[in-house]
Design a protein around this motif. Sequence first.
Motif, PDB file in Angstrom:
ATOM      1  N   GLY A   8       0.999  -1.236   0.060  1.00  0.00           N
ATOM      2  CA  GLY A   8      -0.067   0.067  -0.197  1.00  0.00           C
ATOM      3  C   GLY A   8       0.716   1.175   0.119  1.00  0.00           C
ATOM      4  O   GLY A   8       2.102   1.225   0.101  1.00  0.00           O
ATOM      5  N   ILE A   9       0.208   2.369  -0.123  1.00  0.00           N
ATOM      6  CA  ILE A   9       1.102   3.499  -0.200  1.00  0.00           C
ATOM      7  C   ILE A   9       1.803   3.943   1.039  1.00  0.00           C
ATOM      8  O   ILE A   9       3.068   4.425   1.156  1.00  0.00           O
ATOM      9  CB  ILE A   9       0.203   4.794  -0.590  1.00  0.00           C
ATOM     10  N   ASP A 101       7.602  -0.536  -1.348  1.00  0.00           N
ATOM     11  CA  ASP A 101       7.209   0.821  -0.669  1.00  0.00           C
ATOM     12  C   ASP A 101       7.273   2.086  -1.765  1.00  0.00           C
ATOM     13  O   ASP A 101       6.262   2.844  -1.778  1.00  0.00           O
ATOM     14  CB  ASP A 101       8.060   1.282   0.390  1.00  0.00           C
ATOM     15  N   LEU A 102       8.245   1.843  -2.867  1.00  0.00           N
ATOM     16  CA  LEU A 102       8.462   2.941  -3.841  1.00  0.00           C
ATOM     17  C   LEU A 102       8.876   2.497  -4.932  1.00  0.00           C
ATOM     18  O   LEU A 102       9.833   1.778  -4.880  1.00  0.00           O
ATOM     19  CB  LEU A 102       9.377   4.075  -3.168  1.00  0.00           C
ATOM     20  N   VAL A 159       6.639   9.947  -0.126  1.00  0.00           N
ATOM     21  CA  VAL A 159       5.708   9.099  -0.850  1.00  0.00           C
ATOM     22  C   VAL A 159       4.419   9.542  -1.034  1.00  0.00           C
ATOM     23  O   VAL A 159       3.768   9.787  -2.124  1.00  0.00           O
ATOM     24  CB  VAL A 159       5.855   7.447  -1.107  1.00  0.00           C
ATOM     25  N   ARG A 160       3.772   9.728   0.197  1.00  0.00           N
ATOM     26  CA  ARG A 160       2.495  10.250   0.356  1.00  0.00           C
ATOM     27  C   ARG A 160       2.495  11.678  -0.212  1.00  0.00           C
ATOM     28  O   ARG A 160       1.514  12.013  -0.975  1.00  0.00           O
ATOM     29  CB  ARG A 160       2.013  10.118   1.876  1.00  0.00           C
ATOM     30  N   LEU A 165       0.743  15.271  -5.025  1.00  0.00           N
ATOM     31  CA  LEU A 165       1.344  16.421  -5.668  1.00  0.00           C
ATOM     32  C   LEU A 165       1.049  16.115  -7.118  1.00  0.00           C
ATOM     33  O   LEU A 165       0.901  17.186  -8.059  1.00  0.00           O
ATOM     34  CB  LEU A 165       2.538  16.837  -5.285  1.00  0.00           C
ATOM     35  N   ARG A 166       1.116  14.854  -7.494  1.00  0.00           N
ATOM     36  CA  ARG A 166       1.197  14.593  -8.786  1.00  0.00           C
ATOM     37  C   ARG A 166       0.121  15.047  -9.907  1.00  0.00           C
ATOM     38  O   ARG A 166       0.585  15.378 -11.119  1.00  0.00           O
ATOM     39  CB  ARG A 166       1.179  12.712  -8.939  1.00  0.00           C
ATOM     40  N   GLY A 167      -1.056  15.277  -9.431  1.00  0.00           N
ATOM     41  CA  GLY A 167      -1.906  15.649 -10.513  1.00  0.00           C
ATOM     42  C   GLY A 167      -2.180  17.168 -10.505  1.00  0.00           C
ATOM     43  O   GLY A 167      -2.407  17.942 -11.384  1.00  0.00           O
TER      44      GLY A 167
END
Length: 215
Positions: A8-9, A101-102, A159-160, A165-167
């Motif tokens: 999971g994230i 995890d990444l 990572v969270r 931020l990705r979008g």
Amino acid sequence: MTPPEGRGIAGHEDSDTFRILHVSTGNVCRSPITERLTRHALSDRLGDPLGGGLIVESAGTWGHEGAPMETNAELVLADFGADYSGFVGRELLDEHVIRADLVLTATRDHRAQVISMGHSAGLRTFTLKEFTRLVRAIDPATLPDPRDEGMVERARALVRAAAALRGWLLAPSVDADEVNDPYGAPITFFRSIGDEINQALDPVVTALTGVSAKR
């Protein structure tokens, strides 16, 4: 055999490790270079080859299982003083994605292939350059202090934050998030790819550890 649990994230909250998986096509050029440069950078900053609980691995979507890395890739790593010994190529398997995890990929196609495997991989899979761009936009002061909460908690928080931020922070061009394949190319091109990867990794490792590279 009991299957490995999905990360999971946020990863396993009771785990004391954080796995970084680098992915390219054959796992003999780009991802081995990225894996070993990441390990080298962690050791340089922390004096610890295990990186304070950060485990760094690699695999290929069409990985040459059991193959050594390309000779030119070894030469690139030697240029940086990184250890290239003992590397063995791997084909990307479900278990690698599940445990990671990444996941940092060389290209958007690799990213899409990893995400298509499922295992809630979407929120923790980025191209390397995409992750670098997102990390640069994150205020380090908002991340846990590794001296207080540990490197693993800081990595999970990073990572969270990047996923959130990705979008909002898009690539400036369609090629901006790609690392080209040097397979079969002369050593000069391999070295240019090595420099490109190293430059992309520098802010990532700094953000993960809270320690800047030695100059």
